[in-house]
Design a protein around this motif. Structure first.
Motif, PDB file in Angstrom:
ATOM      1  N   ASN A   1       0.810  -1.219   0.000  1.00 58.71           N
ATOM      2  CA  ASN A   1       0.000   0.000   0.000  1.00 58.71           C
ATOM      3  C   ASN A   1       0.842   1.267   0.000  1.00 58.71           C
ATOM      4  OD1 ASN A   1      -2.382  -1.530   0.121  1.00 58.71           O
ATOM      5  ND2 ASN A   1      -2.268  -1.656   2.350  1.00 58.71           N
ATOM      6  N   ASP A   2       0.238   2.367  -0.416  1.00 58.24           N
ATOM      7  CA  ASP A   2       0.912   3.661  -0.377  1.00 58.24           C
ATOM      8  C   ASP A   2       1.205   4.050   1.067  1.00 58.24           C
ATOM      9  OD1 ASP A   2       0.915   4.129  -3.156  1.00 58.24           O
ATOM     10  OD2 ASP A   2      -1.166   4.817  -3.086  1.00 58.24           O
ATOM     11  N   PRO A   3       2.426   4.459   1.371  1.00 55.78           N
ATOM     12  CA  PRO A   3       2.806   4.793   2.751  1.00 55.78           C
ATOM     13  C   PRO A   3       2.397   6.214   3.123  1.00 55.78           C
ATOM     14  CG  PRO A   3       4.710   4.969   1.326  1.00 55.78           C
ATOM     15  CD  PRO A   3       3.575   4.528   0.454  1.00 55.78           C
ATOM     16  N   VAL A   4       1.210   6.367   3.661  1.00 54.20           N
ATOM     17  CA  VAL A   4       0.707   7.702   3.996  1.00 54.20           C
ATOM     18  C   VAL A   4       0.961   8.072   5.451  1.00 54.20           C
ATOM     19  CG1 VAL A   4      -1.051   7.656   2.201  1.00 54.20           C
ATOM     20  CG2 VAL A   4      -1.594   6.763   4.467  1.00 54.20           C
ATOM     21  N   LYS A   5       1.282   7.089   6.295  1.00 57.70           N
ATOM     22  CA  LYS A   5       1.517   7.364   7.714  1.00 57.70           C
ATOM     23  C   LYS A   5       2.317   6.219   8.318  1.00 57.70           C
ATOM     24  CE  LYS A   5      -2.770   5.147   9.205  1.00 57.70           C
ATOM     25  NZ  LYS A   5      -4.004   5.254  10.016  1.00 57.70           N
ATOM     26  N   ASP A   6       2.776   6.428   9.557  1.00 54.41           N
ATOM     27  CA  ASP A   6       3.458   5.353  10.282  1.00 54.41           C
ATOM     28  C   ASP A   6       2.471   4.214  10.540  1.00 54.41           C
ATOM     29  OD1 ASP A   6       5.800   6.824  10.406  1.00 54.41           O
ATOM     30  OD2 ASP A   6       5.320   7.683  12.367  1.00 54.41           O
ATOM     31  N   TYR A   7       2.998   3.013  10.708  1.00 53.95           N
ATOM     32  CA  TYR A   7       2.148   1.880  11.039  1.00 53.95           C
ATOM     33  C   TYR A   7       1.485   2.109  12.395  1.00 53.95           C
ATOM     34  CZ  TYR A   7       4.415  -0.769   7.267  1.00 53.95           C
ATOM     35  OH  TYR A   7       4.876  -1.207   6.054  1.00 53.95           O
ATOM     36  N   ALA A   8       0.160   1.952  12.431  1.00 54.92           N
ATOM     37  CA  ALA A   8      -0.596   2.178  13.667  1.00 54.92           C
ATOM     38  C   ALA A   8      -1.173   0.891  14.248  1.00 54.92           C
ATOM     39  CB  ALA A   8      -1.725   3.182  13.418  1.00 54.92           C
ATOM     40  N   LYS A   9      -1.502  -0.079  13.383  1.00 59.94           N
ATOM     41  CA  LYS A   9      -2.080  -1.340  13.839  1.00 59.94           C
ATOM     42  C   LYS A   9      -1.347  -2.496  13.171  1.00 59.94           C
ATOM     43  CE  LYS A   9      -6.723   0.414  14.836  1.00 59.94           C
ATOM     44  NZ  LYS A   9      -8.177   0.237  14.608  1.00 59.94           N
ATOM     45  N   VAL A  10      -0.829  -3.387  13.993  1.00 57.32           N
ATOM     46  CA  VAL A  10      -0.021  -4.503  13.510  1.00 57.32           C
ATOM     47  C   VAL A  10      -0.669  -5.820  13.920  1.00 57.32           C
ATOM     48  CG1 VAL A  10       2.265  -5.572  13.514  1.00 57.32           C
ATOM     49  CG2 VAL A  10       2.048  -3.080  13.801  1.00 57.32           C
TER      50      VAL A  10
ATOM     51  N   LEU B   1       9.614  -2.661  14.843  1.00 54.48           N
ATOM     52  CA  LEU B   1       9.194  -2.026  13.598  1.00 54.48           C
ATOM     53  C   LEU B   1       8.240  -0.873  13.856  1.00 54.48           C
ATOM     54  CD1 LEU B   1       9.191  -2.221  10.432  1.00 54.48           C
ATOM     55  CD2 LEU B   1       7.138  -3.627  10.670  1.00 54.48           C
ATOM     56  N   ALA B   2       7.295  -1.074  14.767  1.00 57.52           N
ATOM     57  CA  ALA B   2       6.261  -0.067  15.048  1.00 57.52           C
ATOM     58  C   ALA B   2       6.185   0.167  16.542  1.00 57.52           C
ATOM     59  CB  ALA B   2       4.921  -0.539  14.491  1.00 57.52           C
ATOM     60  N   PRO B   3       7.091   0.966  17.096  1.00 55.58           N
ATOM     61  CA  PRO B   3       7.188   1.134  18.554  1.00 55.58           C
ATOM     62  C   PRO B   3       5.930   1.699  19.201  1.00 55.58           C
ATOM     63  CG  PRO B   3       9.133   2.012  17.446  1.00 55.58           C
ATOM     64  CD  PRO B   3       8.137   1.720  16.381  1.00 55.58           C
ATOM     65  N   ASP B   4       5.163   2.487  18.457  1.00 53.78           N
ATOM     66  CA  ASP B   4       3.993   3.140  19.044  1.00 53.78           C
ATOM     67  C   ASP B   4       2.662   2.531  18.594  1.00 53.78           C
ATOM     68  OD1 ASP B   4       5.669   5.041  20.331  1.00 53.78           O
ATOM     69  OD2 ASP B   4       5.817   6.164  18.446  1.00 53.78           O
ATOM     70  N   ALA B   5       2.723   1.441  17.858  1.00 58.72           N
ATOM     71  CA  ALA B   5       1.513   0.862  17.281  1.00 58.72           C
ATOM     72  C   ALA B   5       0.798  -0.065  18.259  1.00 58.72           C
ATOM     73  CB  ALA B   5       1.860   0.092  16.016  1.00 58.72           C
TER      74      ALA B   5
ATOM     75  N   VAL C   1      -0.939  -4.416  23.589  1.00 55.77           N
ATOM     76  CA  VAL C   1      -1.052  -5.715  22.925  1.00 55.77           C
ATOM     77  C   VAL C   1      -2.374  -6.364  23.297  1.00 55.77           C
ATOM     78  CG1 VAL C   1       0.004  -7.971  22.546  1.00 55.77           C
ATOM     79  CG2 VAL C   1       1.454  -5.986  23.050  1.00 55.77           C
ATOM     80  N   THR C   2      -3.115  -6.808  22.288  1.00 52.71           N
ATOM     81  CA  THR C   2      -4.324  -7.610  22.500  1.00 52.71           C
ATOM     82  C   THR C   2      -4.137  -8.926  21.760  1.00 52.71           C
ATOM     83  OG1 THR C   2      -5.387  -6.569  20.573  1.00 52.71           O
ATOM     84  CG2 THR C   2      -5.814  -5.585  22.737  1.00 52.71           C
TER      85      THR C   2
END
Length: 296
Positions: free
Chosen positions: A144-153, A173-177, A232-233
């Motif tokens: 996908n087009d990278p429009v923002k940092d990863y938010a949900k992993v 990879l995504a410290p705040d996700a 984390v869930t």
């Protein structure tokens, strides 16, 4: 937890590779990491083509010079978009081998989901697909087009050491996700109960106990890999991982899936990576594949 320090983005100058380069730049900016852009001049059949078509003897040098100019143009765009200065690298040889050799000096390899030859990849598999199994570093396949940092992993797990590596890398990879850990539960013994004509109540009781045990295993795995992480869930669902993982990613609204792999041998490429291969092919989002020892 060790951070990502060097990111390698491989490009064949296709639209998909351009998308991957922009994601790599966005990640480099967020991690304060070094970014390297790589293009490989494919020489496998170049000499034969040069002879057959009467091409100039310096065709490889001219292709390399052209690649250098195109990489510099990409680097300039990335610098304007993400304020990241990229290093441009041109190599010649077999594309897969050269990319993997360069990736050994990086913490993350970023590639596009497709390449310039859609027909060839349908018949033989993409270079990216091959590298997923042979690479010794985490590989991020960008869709996908990278429009923002990863938010949900989404992190699919199977309770192996490979799952621990995937969980820990997902956090790097995504410290705040927000991370959602998912296990596709399949109990083969349930089929035996059906064949034995066991009462329905007994089968339901067995299914519930088996599912609860799987959920407890996920809880323990998360506690071991990411102790005390409040973002984390986790969940468990019944069925085949090859189909459930991509569906769960949609349900969770994940913008990247991070999953472990079981090796980088030819055997693993042919037989072991069915759920990984299916996820990369089916997923609506980016997919990162992590070896047991990401070495970062």
């Amino acid at each position: 937890m060790t951070s990502i320090q060097t990111i390698l983005a491989a490009t064949d100058f296709s639209e998909d590779a351009d998308r991957a380069a922009h994601r790599a730049a966005l990640l480099a900016a967020g991690h304060g990491a070094r970014l390297r852009l790589l293009h490989v001049v494919q020489t496998d059949a170049l000499e034969e083509l040069r002879t057959r078509l009467g091409l100039a003897a310096d065709v490889k040098d001219r292709l390399s010079e052209d690649a250098g100019r195109r990489l510099a143009a990409i680097a300039e765009k990335l610098q304007k978009a993400s304020n990241v200065q990229a290093e441009c690298v041109v190599r010649s040889g077999r594309v897969r081998d050269e990319i993997l050799a360069e990736a050994d000096h990086a913490d993350l390899l970023v590639v596009g989901a497709h390449g310039t030859s859609r027909t060839r990849e349908a018949l033989l598999g993409t270079v990216a697909d091959r590298m997923l199994y042979l690479g010794r570093r985490p590989i991020l396949v960008v869709r996908n087009d990278p429009v923002k940092d990863y938010a949900k992993v989404l992190v699919p797990v199977d309770f192996s050491v490979h799952s621990i590596a995937a969980l820990q890398f997902a956090r790097r990879l995504a410290p705040d996700a927000q991370l959602h850990v998912f296990h596709a539960h399949s109990d083969r013994s349930e089929g035996t109960l059906f064949l034995a004509d066991a009462p329905r109540e007994a089968i339901e009781k067995h299914r519930s106990a088996s599912r609860n045990a799987a959920l407890e295993n996920v809880t323990g795995l998360v506690g071991k890999a990411l102790p005390g992480d409040p973002r984390v869930t986790w969940s468990v669902d019944d069925g085949d991982a090859k189909f459930l993982i991509s569906e769960e990613a949609k349900r969770q609204g994940a913008d990247v899936i991070v999953m472990g792999k079981h090796g980088h041998s030819l055997l693993s490429e042919l037989f072991l990576g069915s759920s990984t291969h299916a996820t990369v092919a089916r997923a609506h989002c980016d997919v990162a594949v992590v070896p047991q020892d990401p070495r970062i």
